[in-house]
Each structure stands twice: as structure tokens, then as C-alpha cells.
Write a protein that holds these residues in place. Structure first.
Motif, PDB file in Angstrom:
ATOM      1  N   THR A 155      21.890  29.649  45.208  1.00  0.00           N
ATOM      2  CA  THR A 155      20.746  30.045  46.029  1.00  0.00           C
ATOM      3  C   THR A 155      19.931  28.836  46.443  1.00  0.00           C
ATOM      4  O   THR A 155      19.456  28.743  47.586  1.00  0.00           O
ATOM      5  CB  THR A 155      19.858  31.044  45.265  1.00  0.00           C
ATOM      6  N   LYS A 208      17.991  27.102  37.800  1.00  0.00           N
ATOM      7  CA  LYS A 208      18.292  28.506  37.493  1.00  0.00           C
ATOM      8  C   LYS A 208      19.450  29.067  38.301  1.00  0.00           C
ATOM      9  O   LYS A 208      20.240  29.861  37.809  1.00  0.00           O
ATOM     10  CB  LYS A 208      17.042  29.367  37.714  1.00  0.00           C
ATOM     11  N   ASP A 209      19.529  28.700  39.576  1.00  0.00           N
ATOM     12  CA  ASP A 209      20.531  29.293  40.465  1.00  0.00           C
ATOM     13  C   ASP A 209      20.890  28.278  41.544  1.00  0.00           C
ATOM     14  O   ASP A 209      20.287  28.251  42.615  1.00  0.00           O
ATOM     15  CB  ASP A 209      19.981  30.585  41.085  1.00  0.00           C
ATOM     16  N   LYS A 210      21.896  27.449  41.257  1.00  0.00           N
ATOM     17  CA  LYS A 210      22.249  26.361  42.166  1.00  0.00           C
ATOM     18  C   LYS A 210      22.739  26.864  43.518  1.00  0.00           C
ATOM     19  O   LYS A 210      22.474  26.259  44.552  1.00  0.00           O
ATOM     20  CB  LYS A 210      23.310  25.468  41.524  1.00  0.00           C
ATOM     21  N   LYS A 221      19.987  36.769  48.106  1.00  0.00           N
ATOM     22  CA  LYS A 221      21.214  37.011  47.340  1.00  0.00           C
ATOM     23  C   LYS A 221      21.988  38.191  47.905  1.00  0.00           C
ATOM     24  O   LYS A 221      23.224  38.182  47.942  1.00  0.00           O
ATOM     25  CB  LYS A 221      20.872  37.251  45.872  1.00  0.00           C
TER      26      LYS A 221
END
Length: 416
Positions: free
Chosen positions: A197, A193-195, A67
């Protein structure tokens, strides 16, 4: 060889730090870090002097801070330790270019879509790209000029072969154990949770996979144009940091649901690691390990003891290396170690793997009319065959010593 070993220690340490931060338990963090860093592929290459291990270490740092790499602005990124990992990677090996390129591509796409001042961002990102890629591009330019034989060629047909992907899937399980399965579920969880990433991770895995499938070194393609390096362990090393990262995500998710699940996960990972362990009990590395489509990977002979013995003999001026089949080319190291420098002759028994019966035939045939005149012969028995120590071979040579590990033998024959 301390560099690959220290790289493995670094991988284990940062995995421990990562798990400790997420799970809170020092014991769980230690056990999972140990389990993930003791997979067969990492253990195997921690014992060989290749530059892939430090690259894997640096790639893992980048994955654990993905990130930061793809979302933070340039000034903030330059004050993070992962920035220096990214820069250092460009100085190590040319094959790291695909990882660097994919990081840059993902970063530009995200930064451009999130930024208001597109022009300013593009200029800043261009400077960043230059700083990251400049060393490796300079190296590639000089290598193409002075070492044209090391160029890779583009074979897009390999991307369309289903059998290639079957070989890769099997090799990942054989070399990395249970982690590819855990990584798959980790990726599914990451999509929830985090598309952003998750897409980045998937793109990097696919990009690296396609790169090594389609760009192939000369001499490693069969008559049909298919790569002989499909599933090769050195190329799978570049996929390992991504697998470690996504597997760790699944581990953290499962353990947070119920801590008792950590016991089952550890049992699964350690069981795979033990069953697929790439070493014999005496420390010998399994021959041709991690090369499913070819038989030219290293075979490890007990050179240390053999060269130490030869260095104590005073009458060897000409040494014949006989019968060697894809040996580990660390022989020069042992010559230097024991200050032993005879004149070397070589007579391998062909480039195709042979069984015990064929080896005996070639050995006997050689001594019918030996083409070399040598004081000493160092015979490599790839099949660990038993030779009669009392026979005079070729009317001139007698075995004075046999040195063996659990896989291969070295016979030392002196001229009478």
C-alpha cells in the motif's frame, strides 16, 4: 455553488467515519475530521464553482478504500461503493485521467502477480479498465477534434528543475498547512506496516505530481519553457486526497500510543489552518491565492452590491468595465440575478500587476481622452485606492457610489 460545498461536507463526513472506526471516540473523530477538512485549500475551493472539489471527494473515497481497489477481485469490487466513485470520476473532468490510470496500473500489477490464471485476470481487468476509462477517453477524443487549443504539451525539462520542487513544497505548506508534514511521517509508518500500500500511495503521489509538471496547457509556459502552473492550487487539489489519507494514518498511530497526543496534533493543525486562512474578515477571498508563479488568478470584487445598485438605475444602456485586473468572472451571474443586461464595453489596464501609484496614473490618463462613450462606468480598483467623489472626471463622469471589500473597490461613475 452548492456542489463544491456539498463535496466538502462529504469529505468531512467520510473522514469522521474513518476516524470513528479507527479511534473509537466520537469526539476525537469529529475534531480530527473537522481539522483535516478545514485546511485552507479545501475551504478556498468550496466557495468557488470548480469541478475539482467533487473529484477530490471521490479521490478521497478511493484512497480510504485503496486496498479494495487494488487487491479485490472484480466481482467483489463491483459490490463496493468505491466502485461507483471510480466510475463517476470519469464523467467529471479530463484531469482525473491520471488518477484513474494510476489506480488501474497499480491494480493490474498486483492482480497479475497474485493471480494464478494470468490470462483470465488480464481479460477481466481489461474489461474493468474499459469501463473506467471509456467516458473520459471519448471526451478527450472529441475535445481534441473540436477544441484543439485546449491541448496540453509535454515539457519533460520541468521534471529536472530542482526549483520547481521547492516551489511545490512551499505551496503545499501554504495551501494545506501542517498536513504534508504529518503525511510524510504517515508514509514512513505505512512502509513499516504495509509496503504494498505504501508503494502504491507513493507511486500515485509521484505520478500525479509528474503529470502536472510535464503536461502543461498552451499559454502557461514562460520563454525558458518552465511552467507557470508549478504550485498552482487547483493542481495541488489532486494531491490533497493522498495527503489526507497518509496524514490520517499518522494521526491514528500517534493517538493510539497516547490519547493526550491528540491535543497537540489538533493544536498544530488548527494553528496552521487559522494562520493560513485564505479569506479576509469580510469574506473576501485573498487575491491571486495559490498561484506562486503567476499573477492571473482571480481577484474578487464586490459585484453583488454594485450590480444590484446599477439594476435600479434606468438610464444605463452602455456600461464600461474599466481597469479590471484578473477579475472573478462571475459578473454574468449577477447580471442574470438582477435581470440587468446593458451593452458591455471593456477597457482593462494591462495584463501585468500594477501598484497604487501606477493605477492612479492609468486612471487619470484614461480620462484625458476616454476612448469609449458610455452612460455608466464600473471602475475596478485592484489596489482599493481612494478617489475624490466630488470631481467630474473627463469633464463628463462623476462618482455616484463606491462599493468595496477589504481588498478591492468598485466605483460607479455616471455621465452628467
Amino acid at each position: 455553488r452548492i456542489v463544491p460545498f456539498l463535496s466538502l461536507i462529504g469529505i468531512a463526513f467520510f473522514l469522521f467515519y474513518h476516524f470513528k472506526k479507527q479511534l473509537g471516540s466520537t469526539l476525537q473523530a469529529f475534531l480530527f475530521a473537522f481539522a483535516l477538512s478545514s485546511i485552507p485549500l479545501l475551504l478556498f475551493y468550496s466557495s468557488i464553482l470548480y469541478l475539482e472539489m467533487p473529484i477530490v471527494f471521490l479521490m478521497l473515497l478511493c484512497m480510504l478504500n485503496l486496498k479494495v481497489l487494488i487487491k479485490d477481485d472484480v466481482e467483489k469490487l463491483k459490490h463496493h461503493y468505491v466502485w461507483y466513485a471510480l466510475l463517476l470520476m470519469s464523467f467529471l473532468k479530463d484531469t482525473a485521467i491520471i488518477f484513474l490510470f494510476l489506480i488501474i496500473l497499480l491494480r493490474i500489477m498486483i492482480r497479475v502477480f497474485r493471480s494464478k490464471g494470468v490470462r483470465v485476470n488480464l481479460l477481466t481487468e481489461a474489461k474493468l479498465c474499459f469501463a473506467i476509462l471509456c467516458p473520459i477517453l471519448i471526451y478527450l477524443i472529441f475535445r481534441n477534434i473540436f477544441l484543439p487549443n485546449l491541448r496540453s504539451e509535454f515539457y519533460p525539462n520541468n521534471l529536472l528543475s530542482i526549483s520547481n520542487y521547492t516551489v511545490i513544497a512551499q505551496s503545499l505548506i501554504q495551501q494545506i498547512g501542517a498536513l504534508p508534514i504529518l503525511a510524510f511521517f504517515g508514509l514512513l509508518y505505512l512502509f513499516k506496516k504495509d509496503k504494498v500500500t505504501a508503494v502504491g500511495v507513493l507511486a500515485m503521489f509521484g505520478g500525479i505530481l509528474m503529470f502536472f509538471l510535464s503536461f502543461i496547457l498552451k499559454g502557461y509556459v514562460n520563454n525558458e519553457g518552465n511552467s507557470l502552473l508549478v504550485g498552482y492550487s487547483r493542481w495541488n487539489l489532486y494531491l490533497t486526497p493522498i495527503i489526507l489519507f497518509t496524514a490520517s494514518i499518522f494521526v491514528k498511530h500517534v493517538v493510539k500510543i497516547r490519547k493526550i497526543y491528540s491535543v497537540f496534533l489538533l493544536m498544530i493543525i488548527f494553528t496552521f489552518n487559522i494562520v493560513l486562512f485564505p479569506f479576509k474578515s469580510d469574506g473576501a477571498r485573498l487575491p491571486n491565492w495559490g498561484a506562486p508563479n503567476m499573477d492571473t488568478a482571480e481577484y474578487t470584487y464586490p459585484y453583488d452590491e454594485a450590480i444590484r445598485f446599477l439594476s435600479t438605475q434606468d438610464y444605463t444602456n452602455n456600461l464600461l468595465l474599466l481597469g479590471q485586473y484578473s477579475p472573478y468572472w462571475g459578473l454574468r451571474y449577477y447580471f442574470e440575478k438582477y435581470n440587468y443586461h446593458p451593452k458591455i464595453h471593456e477597457h482593462p489596464f494591462g495584463s501585468k500587476r500594477f501598484d497604487e501609484k501606477k493605477e492612479r496614473q492609468m486612471f487619470d490618463s484614461f480620462f484625458e481622452t476616454p476612448p469609449f462613450s458610455a452612460d455608466t462606468i464600473l471602475y475596478h480598483s485592484v489596489n482599493n485606492i481612494d478617489l475624490n467623489m466630488n470631481i467630474v472626471y473627463g469633464g463628463r463622469y462623476k462618482i455616484v457610489r463606491r462599493v468595496q471589500n477589504s481588498l478591492h473597490s468598485l466605483y460607479i461613475l455616471h455621465a452628467l
